[in-house]
Scaffold this active site. Structure first.
Site, PDB file in Angstrom:
ATOM      1  N   ASP A  83     -18.327  22.268 -34.003  1.00  0.00           N
ATOM      2  CA  ASP A  83     -18.169  23.077 -32.794  1.00  0.00           C
ATOM      3  C   ASP A  83     -19.511  23.231 -32.096  1.00  0.00           C
ATOM      4  OD1 ASP A  83     -19.091  24.843 -34.914  1.00  0.00           O
ATOM      5  OD2 ASP A  83     -18.714  26.504 -33.534  1.00  0.00           O
ATOM      6  N   ASP A 144     -26.675  20.359 -31.762  1.00  0.00           N
ATOM      7  CA  ASP A 144     -26.342  21.423 -32.706  1.00  0.00           C
ATOM      8  C   ASP A 144     -24.819  21.532 -32.757  1.00  0.00           C
ATOM      9  OD1 ASP A 144     -26.213  23.710 -34.253  1.00  0.00           O
ATOM     10  OD2 ASP A 144     -26.898  25.048 -32.676  1.00  0.00           O
ATOM     11  N   GLU A 178     -18.713  27.294 -36.672  1.00  0.00           N
ATOM     12  CA  GLU A 178     -19.974  27.817 -37.209  1.00  0.00           C
ATOM     13  C   GLU A 178     -20.702  28.654 -36.176  1.00  0.00           C
ATOM     14  OE1 GLU A 178     -24.389  27.693 -38.099  1.00  0.00           O
ATOM     15  OE2 GLU A 178     -23.263  27.057 -36.333  1.00  0.00           O
ATOM     16  N   ASP A 201     -28.607  21.035 -40.281  1.00  0.00           N
ATOM     17  CA  ASP A 201     -28.379  21.897 -39.113  1.00  0.00           C
ATOM     18  C   ASP A 201     -29.673  22.528 -38.615  1.00  0.00           C
ATOM     19  OD1 ASP A 201     -26.901  23.182 -37.157  1.00  0.00           O
ATOM     20  OD2 ASP A 201     -26.233  24.812 -38.466  1.00  0.00           O
TER      21      ASP A 201
END
Length: 412
Positions: A83, A144, A178, A201
């Site tokens: 996401d 991201d 997330e 991440d």
């Protein structure tokens, strides 16, 4: 050698799919459009030769790369989220590829004078001569954490195509939501079956993190009383003014724009109100557990003081913990950090071991029994129009994954 063109093509195929999550939704995933990339990823994992590929009713994806050694090796995992942030639009992403970046301003949108400048974003200086992928200035990019997904898939594909690299069993996991703090909520740790894992991440090349904020969200509700302004004396209670008083009573320099490193903060991120009622939404962050608890107490104490001042319960506050510092869970198994650090050094990457000023799926997973430090994915300026990622950093992150797998298989 991992192909630059292959990495670029894969990454762009991900970021051009809108997967923005929605904090106001109660479903998992929080938006239907996240399924578009989730289903694509599940099929792609199968196509590159991964085994035990599953996607559950909440869009959590898991897959296995079987061990290619005969001796017993710990099962390790790599995790990223698909996401993107609700802070800025992720629809109609149009990536721009800047080959051999010259170190000067990058015009993202000439008509609107949107410029990515190294004078403001100083990290750009370290990527002179490299290939950058940027936005067109109207959306976020989605590095991201689609950079992390790209790196994991590319690393698994490379290991499958190069069986001479010895490794144990590897599990990969991709999660929804997330960015709204729910990425780990429905992650089945037992099904994943890894001894430990790494989230891909982080930001700039070299980042290796096993500390993060303790986090809470606070909703402050101020009740007013609306009366005709011409006859309001002694009767009207304007919730907007009282809300302003609450805001101004918190330490002004303990906010995100004035803090760094291990410093915590109060962050007012949403205000919605009128005379009758005003709602303030805060996030509370601190690495130190005692300071974290003290920050929550400061807000409760301020609420009580203002209620006492006005002689009635005019303000209410609701505070909910969101996640905690994973350091407590990682320190007993520091060898998993040491392996990642060694992998970087063997690839001539200088490790940057520092606290995360935020959280990852790994922070929650660590408390769910899956120790999970965080490794760089390469991107910068997340959640906005100035986001970019150096392709060379994505290639290095892919190599780190392969090297961690190789080093883990060599452990005695």
């Amino acid at each position: 050698m991992i192909s630059k063109e292959h990495i670029i093509k894969r990454f762009i195929s991900y970021v051009t799919i809108d997967t923005q999550s929605d904090p106001n939704s109660e479903t998992t995933p929080s938006t239907k459009k996240q399924w578009d990339l989730a289903n694509k990823l599940a099929e792609e994992l199968k196509s590159i030769g991964m085994q035990e590929v599953t996607i559950d009713e909440n869009a959590y994806i898991m897959a296995t790369l079987p061990s290619n050694v005969k001796h017993e090796v710990p099962v390790i995992g790599f995790i990223s989220h698909f996401d993107t942030s609700p802070d800025f639009t992720g629809a109609n992403v149009k990536p721009q590829i800047i080959d051999k970046y010259n170190g000067k301003n990058i015009v993202l949108k000439k008509k609107e004078n949107i410029v990515l400048s190294p004078d403001y974003f100083e990290d750009l200086h370290q990527y002179k001569g490299q290939t950058l992928i940027t936005t067109d200035g109207t959306t976020l990019l989605g590095a991201d954490d689609k950079a992390g997904i790209c790196e994991i898939v590319s690393a698994m594909e490379y290991l499958i195509n190069h069986p001479e690299i010895k490794h144990g069993k590897i599990r990969v996991g991709f999660t929804p939501d997330e960015e709204i703090g729910r990425g780990a909520h429905k992650f089945d740790v037992n099904k994943f079956g890894a001894d430990w894992a790494y989230t891909m991440d982080g930001s700039q090349i070299g980042e290796l993190e096993y500390e993060n904020f303790n986090a809470a969200g606070a909703v402050v509700t101020v009740k007013g009383k609306s009366v005709h302004p011409g006859y309001a004396k002694g009767k009207m209670i304007n919730s907007l003014y009282i809300a302003q008083e609450f805001i101004n009573s918190l330490p002004r320099i303990e906010t995100p724009e004035h803090t760094e490193g291990y410093q915590g903060f109060f962050h007012l991120h949403d205000v919605n109100g009128n005379v009758e009622q005003t709602m303030l939404k805060y996030i509370i962050r601190d690495h130190d557990k005692k300071h974290f608890e003290a920050r929550k107490e400061v807000m409760v104490k301020l609420t009580n003081e203002l209620n006492s001042q006005y002689g009635r319960e005019i303000i209410s506050i609701e505070i909910k913990d969101q996640y905690f510092n994973m350091k407590e869970q990682i320190e007993p198994v520091m060898h998993i950090v040491n392996i990642a650090e060694k992998a970087m050094k063997e690839l001539d990457i200088t490790p940057i071991i520092k606290p995360i000023r935020g959280g990852t799926d790994g922070s929650q997973l660590s408390y769910m029994g899956l120790p999970c430090p965080n490794i760089f994915a390469g991107g910068h300026n997340f959640h906005g129009r100035y986001e970019y990622v150096p392709v060379e950093s994505m290639i290095k992150a892919t190599e780190v994954i392969c090297k961690i797998a190789e080093l883990t298989a060599k452990r005695k």
